[in-house]
Structures are given as C-alpha cells and as structure tokens.
Design a protein around this motif. Structure first.
Motif, PDB file in Angstrom:
ATOM      1  N   GLN A   1      -6.946 -25.237  -9.212  1.00 26.02           N
ATOM      2  CA  GLN A   1      -7.317 -25.371  -7.886  1.00 26.02           C
ATOM      3  C   GLN A   1      -5.985 -25.771  -7.031  1.00 26.02           C
ATOM      4  N   THR A   2      -5.705 -25.376  -5.768  1.00 22.21           N
ATOM      5  CA  THR A   2      -4.585 -25.830  -4.972  1.00 22.21           C
ATOM      6  C   THR A   2      -5.064 -26.126  -3.776  1.00 22.21           C
TER       7      THR A   2
ATOM      8  N   GLU B   1      -7.366 -20.870  -7.188  1.00 22.42           N
ATOM      9  CA  GLU B   1      -8.594 -21.199  -6.134  1.00 22.42           C
ATOM     10  C   GLU B   1      -8.329 -22.364  -5.193  1.00 22.42           C
ATOM     11  N   PRO B   2      -8.716 -22.272  -4.220  1.00 20.56           N
ATOM     12  CA  PRO B   2      -8.665 -23.207  -3.016  1.00 20.56           C
ATOM     13  C   PRO B   2      -9.532 -24.415  -3.747  1.00 20.56           C
ATOM     14  N   TYR B   3      -9.001 -25.782  -3.204  1.00 16.94           N
ATOM     15  CA  TYR B   3      -9.491 -26.845  -3.850  1.00 16.94           C
ATOM     16  C   TYR B   3     -10.927 -27.060  -3.044  1.00 16.94           C
ATOM     17  N   ILE B   4     -11.974 -27.158  -3.802  1.00 19.91           N
ATOM     18  CA  ILE B   4     -13.285 -27.316  -3.386  1.00 19.91           C
ATOM     19  C   ILE B   4     -13.948 -28.283  -4.334  1.00 19.91           C
ATOM     20  N   ARG B   5     -14.314 -29.487  -3.786  1.00 13.77           N
ATOM     21  CA  ARG B   5     -14.495 -30.595  -4.563  1.00 13.77           C
ATOM     22  C   ARG B   5     -16.052 -30.255  -5.487  1.00 13.77           C
TER      23      ARG B   5
ATOM     24  N   ILE C   1      -7.335 -27.794 -13.180  1.00 19.54           N
ATOM     25  CA  ILE C   1      -5.986 -28.230 -12.714  1.00 19.54           C
ATOM     26  C   ILE C   1      -5.591 -28.314 -11.399  1.00 19.54           C
ATOM     27  N   PHE C   2      -5.284 -29.496 -10.902  1.00 19.86           N
ATOM     28  CA  PHE C   2      -4.939 -29.577  -9.188  1.00 19.86           C
ATOM     29  C   PHE C   2      -3.491 -29.613  -9.254  1.00 19.86           C
ATOM     30  N   GLY C   3      -3.175 -28.410  -8.215  1.00 17.62           N
ATOM     31  CA  GLY C   3      -1.866 -28.158  -8.074  1.00 17.62           C
ATOM     32  C   GLY C   3      -1.642 -28.502  -6.594  1.00 17.62           C
ATOM     33  N   ALA C   4      -0.331 -28.636  -6.004  1.00 17.25           N
ATOM     34  CA  ALA C   4      -0.244 -28.486  -4.434  1.00 17.25           C
ATOM     35  C   ALA C   4      -0.227 -29.717  -4.305  1.00 17.25           C
TER      36      ALA C   4
ATOM     37  N   ALA D   1     -11.340 -39.914  -7.566  1.00 17.20           N
ATOM     38  CA  ALA D   1     -12.366 -40.479  -6.939  1.00 17.20           C
ATOM     39  C   ALA D   1     -13.352 -39.434  -6.506  1.00 17.20           C
ATOM     40  N   GLU D   2     -12.953 -38.472  -5.834  1.00 16.29           N
ATOM     41  CA  GLU D   2     -13.738 -37.268  -5.556  1.00 16.29           C
ATOM     42  C   GLU D   2     -14.545 -36.734  -6.647  1.00 16.29           C
ATOM     43  N   ILE D   3     -13.962 -36.490  -7.845  1.00 21.98           N
ATOM     44  CA  ILE D   3     -14.730 -35.743  -8.932  1.00 21.98           C
ATOM     45  C   ILE D   3     -15.441 -36.875  -9.835  1.00 21.98           C
TER      46      ILE D   3
END
Length: 242
Positions: free
Chosen positions: A101-102, A111-115, A129-132, A150-152
C-alpha cells in the motif's frame, strides 16, 4: 520469555536491504529477511512493514547538494516503493500473501493506503508493506512507522538495525560504551539518542507504542523478538533506564 506479539510493525531501513553493497538492493539479503518474516507469519503473528529508501535515494542528502527538499523527499518516497515491491516479490515466492500500500497513488503496482483495508489484510494473515512514506515531504520513514503503527493498533514497533541495541556512546569509537536494556521515551528525547527521529518518538509516546531496537543481521532475531525474548533495547513509557 514473554507472550508472543499478535500484531507488529517492522521498520526496515533501505540500507538494511543493500547488505554489504554500496548501493541498491542485495537479493540475498532481501530473501533472508523475507524468510524470517514468512516464519513469524506462519506462526500466527500479523506483520506490517514500513521500508525506507536510503539504499537508493536520500532526499536530505540531495537537498544538501542543492536540490529542492520537497522534490528530493518525493524521489525518496518512490525509492521506498521499489524496495517494497522487491520485498513483496520475495515474500510471495515463499507463498506468503502480501499487499503493498502506498501513500502516493500508484494503482498499476500497489493499492492506495486505506487504514481499514490494511487492517483487514492483516486479519486475513497477509503481510502489508507500506511504501512511499507518509506521502508528505519533510517526514521520515521512522515517523511513518510510528504513524502506521498507531493507525493499525500494532502492539510494538521492531526497529531492525545493524547494531544490537542503543548505546550511551558510539561503540565503534568507545569500547566501554554501555548498551541499554531498557529506556523510556523522555530519556531518548532529552539525551538525543537518535533511536528514531523526535517526531516518531513523540508519536510512540503519545500512543504508548513500545519500540524494540535489535540487530537484523543475526539470523532468527525477528522470531526471537516476536516471542518476547530479551534482545536489543526496548523503549517504552514505563521502562526504567537500565
């Protein structure tokens, strides 16, 4: 040995992926990291990863050379996506379901980052995996790691480094340097110990997220950390300085 963690966020620096190379990605090192992550996923721990991009490009360094800082940071964010996709490929060859997710839209490759979607992936046993980075210039991937943790609702941040913990001085310069077993957020900030940048530490402090700093190069250390073994240095709100 403590209770195994149920959901973790693993922070990998870009430099960790280049091994002993001076630049770029060492496939052997990435494969070894992927193999360790695969082991803990199969044991039931939910894993999210934030990866840096310093092995390819550093916005701060480019800014010092005259490039616009925001432009340099955006290029660095794109570098993190390259690392994320490389790690995803290694994990999926080990039959670990993975999603990248970016924070910057790259719909053809991630994918776009969506919590809520990220949390759902984790609940289904997928590695996210969080990118960008955070999608914003002037913020480090350390801060992104604290924010995403914190978000997850991650129980802990694992900061994988090339050293076996936090020292009161540089152990390469001072053979008598003391390695801390435990630290609290205030001590890290006031003593400028550079565990993570100050924004990341403040976020962890506000959300009571402990940080474990350990040596990634020792095979099996991620598994040991997940199982609650005493390795590296733990930073937390109720920790004594020891």
């Amino acid at each position: 040995m403590g209770k195994p963690y149920g959901r973790i966020l693993l922070k990998l620096s870009g430099e960790a992926l280049m091994g002993n190379l001076g630049y770029g990605i060492d496939p052997k090192v990435v494969q070894e990291i992927a193999a360790e992550v695969a082991e803990i996923v199969k044991s039931g721990t939910q894993v999210a990863i934030v990866v840096g991009g310093g092995n390819i490009f550093r916005g701060v360094k480019a800014s010092a050379a005259g490039m616009d800082r925001a432009t340099g940071d955006y290029i660095g964010m794109i570098a993190t996506v390259m690392n994320a996709l490389t790690l995803q490929d290694c994990l999926e060859r080990l039959e670990v379901q993975t999603r990248v997710q970016t924070a910057i839209a790259m719909q053809e490759v991630a994918e776009p980052y969506i919590r809520r979607r990220a949390i759902r992936h984790l609940e289904k046993g997928r590695v996210v995996i969080f990118g960008a980075g955070s999608g914003n210039p002037f913020f480090t991937t350390d801060t992104t790691a604290a924010l995403r943790a914190a978000e997850i609702d991650a129980e802990v941040i694992f900061k994988a480094t090339k050293v076996d913990g936090v020292y009161d001085s540089d152990p390469h310069v001072n053979p008598q340097a003391k390695r801390y077993q435990t630290l609290n957020y205030v001590h890290v900030l006031t003593q400028d110990l550079r565990v993570m940048d100050s924004t990341a530490i403040a976020l962890c402090k506000e959300n009571n997220i402990p940080i474990l700093i350990f040596d990634l190069s020792v095979r099996g250390n991620i598994q040991r950390a997940v199982m609650g073994e005493s390795i590296g240095t733990i930073v937390g709100g109720f920790c004594e300085v020891s």
